[in-house]
Design a protein around this motif. Structure first.
Motif, PDB file in Angstrom:
ATOM      1  N   ALA A 216       0.863  -1.185   0.000  1.00 55.88           N
ATOM      2  CA  ALA A 216       0.000   0.000   0.000  1.00 55.88           C
ATOM      3  C   ALA A 216       0.899   1.235   0.000  1.00 55.88           C
ATOM      4  O   ALA A 216       1.393   1.666   1.046  1.00 55.88           O
ATOM      5  N   LEU A 217       1.130   1.790  -1.177  1.00 56.38           N
ATOM      6  CA  LEU A 217       2.086   2.878  -1.319  1.00 56.38           C
ATOM      7  C   LEU A 217       1.442   4.242  -1.082  1.00 56.38           C
ATOM      8  O   LEU A 217       0.299   4.483  -1.466  1.00 56.38           O
ATOM      9  N   PRO A 218       2.190   5.163  -0.466  1.00 63.71           N
ATOM     10  CA  PRO A 218       1.688   6.531  -0.299  1.00 63.71           C
ATOM     11  C   PRO A 218       1.764   7.308  -1.607  1.00 63.71           C
ATOM     12  O   PRO A 218       2.330   6.826  -2.598  1.00 63.71           O
ATOM     13  N   VAL A 219       1.212   8.499  -1.601  1.00 63.12           N
ATOM     14  CA  VAL A 219       1.127   9.322  -2.806  1.00 63.12           C
ATOM     15  C   VAL A 219       1.685  10.709  -2.536  1.00 63.12           C
ATOM     16  O   VAL A 219       1.373  11.326  -1.504  1.00 63.12           O
ATOM     17  N   LEU A 220       2.500  11.199  -3.455  1.00 66.43           N
ATOM     18  CA  LEU A 220       2.972  12.581  -3.455  1.00 66.43           C
ATOM     19  C   LEU A 220       2.479  13.245  -4.725  1.00 66.43           C
ATOM     20  O   LEU A 220       2.860  12.837  -5.824  1.00 66.43           O
ATOM     21  N   VAL A 221       1.607  14.236  -4.609  1.00 68.30           N
ATOM     22  CA  VAL A 221       1.179  15.039  -5.752  1.00 68.30           C
ATOM     23  C   VAL A 221       2.156  16.208  -5.847  1.00 68.30           C
ATOM     24  O   VAL A 221       2.250  17.022  -4.927  1.00 68.30           O
ATOM     25  N   LEU A 222       2.899  16.266  -6.940  1.00 75.21           N
ATOM     26  CA  LEU A 222       3.996  17.221  -7.072  1.00 75.21           C
ATOM     27  C   LEU A 222       3.691  18.178  -8.224  1.00 75.21           C
ATOM     28  O   LEU A 222       3.394  17.738  -9.346  1.00 75.21           O
ATOM     29  N   LEU A 223       3.796  19.477  -7.963  1.00 78.46           N
ATOM     30  CA  LEU A 223       3.379  20.502  -8.909  1.00 78.46           C
ATOM     31  C   LEU A 223       4.564  21.309  -9.424  1.00 78.46           C
ATOM     32  O   LEU A 223       5.538  21.548  -8.696  1.00 78.46           O
ATOM     33  N   ALA A 224       4.458  21.744 -10.665  1.00 76.04           N
ATOM     34  CA  ALA A 224       5.491  22.575 -11.288  1.00 76.04           C
ATOM     35  C   ALA A 224       5.240  24.048 -10.980  1.00 76.04           C
ATOM     36  O   ALA A 224       4.274  24.420 -10.306  1.00 76.04           O
ATOM     37  N   GLY A 225       6.118  24.886 -11.493  1.00 77.74           N
ATOM     38  CA  GLY A 225       5.964  26.326 -11.326  1.00 77.74           C
ATOM     39  C   GLY A 225       5.174  26.935 -12.465  1.00 77.74           C
ATOM     40  O   GLY A 225       4.508  26.241 -13.228  1.00 77.74           O
ATOM     41  N   GLN A 226       5.275  28.257 -12.577  1.00 76.16           N
ATOM     42  CA  GLN A 226       4.584  28.995 -13.635  1.00 76.16           C
ATOM     43  C   GLN A 226       5.549  30.042 -14.184  1.00 76.16           C
ATOM     44  O   GLN A 226       5.994  30.921 -13.434  1.00 76.16           O
ATOM     45  N   PRO A 227       5.970  29.920 -15.480  1.00 76.19           N
ATOM     46  CA  PRO A 227       5.506  28.944 -16.469  1.00 76.19           C
ATOM     47  C   PRO A 227       6.040  27.542 -16.141  1.00 76.19           C
ATOM     48  O   PRO A 227       7.064  27.410 -15.463  1.00 76.19           O
ATOM     49  N   GLY A 228       5.315  26.548 -16.623  1.00 79.45           N
ATOM     50  CA  GLY A 228       5.762  25.197 -16.328  1.00 79.45           C
ATOM     51  C   GLY A 228       4.920  24.151 -17.008  1.00 79.45           C
ATOM     52  O   GLY A 228       3.917  24.454 -17.657  1.00 79.45           O
ATOM     53  N   SER A 229       5.359  22.899 -16.863  1.00 75.10           N
ATOM     54  CA  SER A 229       4.634  21.773 -17.435  1.00 75.10           C
ATOM     55  C   SER A 229       4.814  20.574 -16.516  1.00 75.10           C
ATOM     56  O   SER A 229       5.648  20.593 -15.600  1.00 75.10           O
ATOM     57  N   THR A 230       4.058  19.521 -16.772  1.00 76.42           N
ATOM     58  CA  THR A 230       4.156  18.324 -15.935  1.00 76.42           C
ATOM     59  C   THR A 230       5.444  17.552 -16.185  1.00 76.42           C
ATOM     60  O   THR A 230       5.728  16.575 -15.482  1.00 76.42           O
ATOM     61  N   ASP A 231       6.238  17.952 -17.162  1.00 76.67           N
ATOM     62  CA  ASP A 231       7.546  17.323 -17.408  1.00 76.67           C
ATOM     63  C   ASP A 231       8.659  17.931 -16.562  1.00 76.67           C
ATOM     64  O   ASP A 231       9.747  17.357 -16.455  1.00 76.67           O
TER      65      ASP A 231
END
Length: 442
Positions: A216-231
């Motif tokens: 049962a693995l935990p989750v990290l939702v990780l966000l980029a900056g602005q300007p930015g992309s999910t890459d």
């Protein structure tokens, strides 16, 4: 003879180091000298002076347009970005002066090729200098888009097993055939409730995710900056290297990292709230968690969930931690702003809150921390020692979070507002995050 070794060595060359910038400066000086030097002292002075005027006027006009009129970013661009841009414009202006003032250079192929090569070298070095400011593409590999991490298609094999009872990480025993590294997949996460128009997400799955049975693995939702992309976290942020190294030291265990879209477009800035700019808050706090729990085998308990980000993404992470602590009781705020902003308070109020200061306060972490208690929340603040624009605000927010009952700490690292700080920050905070999310149980 195999070319694989030399090619890989070239691809792994770092292009954002001090030494690399020194090379860019030297090549730029030689390139500009090549473009400027010609017979006739008066003509040299005239051409260089005219080109310099063109460069200065162009960059000043661009700075006014970008930072005062258009304002696509909440903060002005660093002066070094404009300096390198001015060097590139100067090179093009010098080339134009040589090319069109007299036809002699165009008539000689060798001379023409030399001038074009000099101008191209200066422009490329200017681009390299700008890249070094943000450390966005650390090596040649990232510059040319040659990723070296493992990828897998998003298909039914990644979905939860309805009949499985996931094992807690502390009781999970890794199989002998566990992969050495995790893998990255990509997929759309639709805004079913928010109607937020998001770009495709990237998802890092640790080695343990490919075991049977899965823990049962935990989750990290990780966000980029602005300007930015999910890459961005995969390129400048060295996400796969950091997570694979953590997993290697923890029996293949690491968080499932969801690189969700928090802006809707590269230049978008919905301020991580629900407004006319887009329902980004509901997307990240409702749609993304619901989708992940439905489509991936993870620990559904919010205590195993964290949200983090850099710059705008760090601001957003703290906003979610203060407005939705029941969803994200753990956060990483890396170089976040002192408050959600489109550049100044008045512009922000008008564009996103209809001029309603109370609505702004309900979404502003500093206001929320001043009047609420968060005894079950914990977070890490990370900022560069040379980040003059953000460091003081981060220190104040860390103090306010502690006073509001959160378990927090502040990490200050060498560097400014760049991926050099954010990648190092994520790597440094992983032991704390792993402990918080229950992964370092022996």
């Amino acid at each position: 003879m195999s070319w694989t070794g030399p090619i890989e060595a070239i691809l792994d060359l770092r292009v954002t180091t001090t030494a690399a910038v020194g090379v860019f400066v030297m090549v730029t000086v030689v390139g500009l000298a090549t473009l400027a030097i010609r017979r006739g002292r008066r003509r040299v002075i005239a051409v260089v002076s005219a080109a310099a005027v063109v460069a200065v006027v162009t960059i000043v006009a661009a700075a006014v347009l970008i930072d005062r009129v258009w304002r696509p970013f909440p903060d002005p661009l660093p002066r070094s970005v404009y300096a390198w841009s001015g060097v590139a414009v100067l090179a093009v202006a010098l080339l134009a002066g040589r090319w069109f003032a007299r036809g002699r250079d165009r008539a000689r192929p060798a001379a023409a090729a030399g001038l074009l090569a000099a101008a191209a070298a200066v422009v490329l070095c200017a681009a390299g200098g700008i890249n070094a400011v943000f450390d966005a593409y650390p090596t040649v590999r990232e510059v040319v888009g040659r990723s070296d991490y493992r990828t897998v298609p998003f298909d039914a094999a990644l979905a939860p097993d309805p009949g499985a009872s996931p094992t807690p990480p502390g009781n999970w025993v890794p199989p002998d055939d566990l992969p050495d590294t995790g893998a990255v997949t990509k997929t759309a996460i639709p805004g079913m409730t928010s109607r937020f128009s998001a770009r495709e997400a990237r998802i890092y799955l640790p080695p343990a995710y490919f075991a049977s049975p899965r823990p049962a693995l935990p989750v990290l939702v990780l966000l980029a900056g602005q300007p930015g992309s999910t890459d961005d976290w995969l390129v400048g942020g060295r996400l796969t290297d950091i997570m694979n190294e953590y997993a290697a030291a923890h029996r293949g265990l690491a968080p499932v990292v969801v690189l969700a879209d928090g802006t809707g477009s590269r230049l978008g800035n919905p301020l991580c709230v629900d407004s006319a700019l887009g329902n980004a808050a509901t997307y990240l706090a409702v749609d993304v968690p619901q989708w992940v729990r439905t489509h991936l085998q993870v620990d559904p308990d919010p205590r195993a969930w964290a949200v983090g980000g850099l710059s705008y993404g760090g601001t957003c992470a703290l906003q979610l931690a203060t407005t939705r602590p029941e969803v994200y009781p753990t956060f990483l705020d890396m170089s976040g702003q002192s408050e959600p902003t489109l550049g100044d308070r008045n512009s922000t109020l008008r564009a996103a809150f209809g001029g309603d200061a109370a609505a702004f306060a309900r979404n502003n972490p500093a206001d929320l921390l001043a009047r609420n208690r968060y005894p079950d929340s914990a977070g890490a603040f990370v900022v560069g020692l040379d980040d003059a624009e953000y460091r003081r605000g981060m220190e104040q927010l860390a103090a306010a979070a502690g006073a509001a009952g959160m378990e927090v700490h502040l990490t200050e690292l060498p560097g400014a507002h760049s991926f050099a700080v954010w990648s190092a920050g994520l790597e440094k905070e992983m032991p704390w995050l792993g402990h918080r999310l229950g992964l370092d149980v022996s």
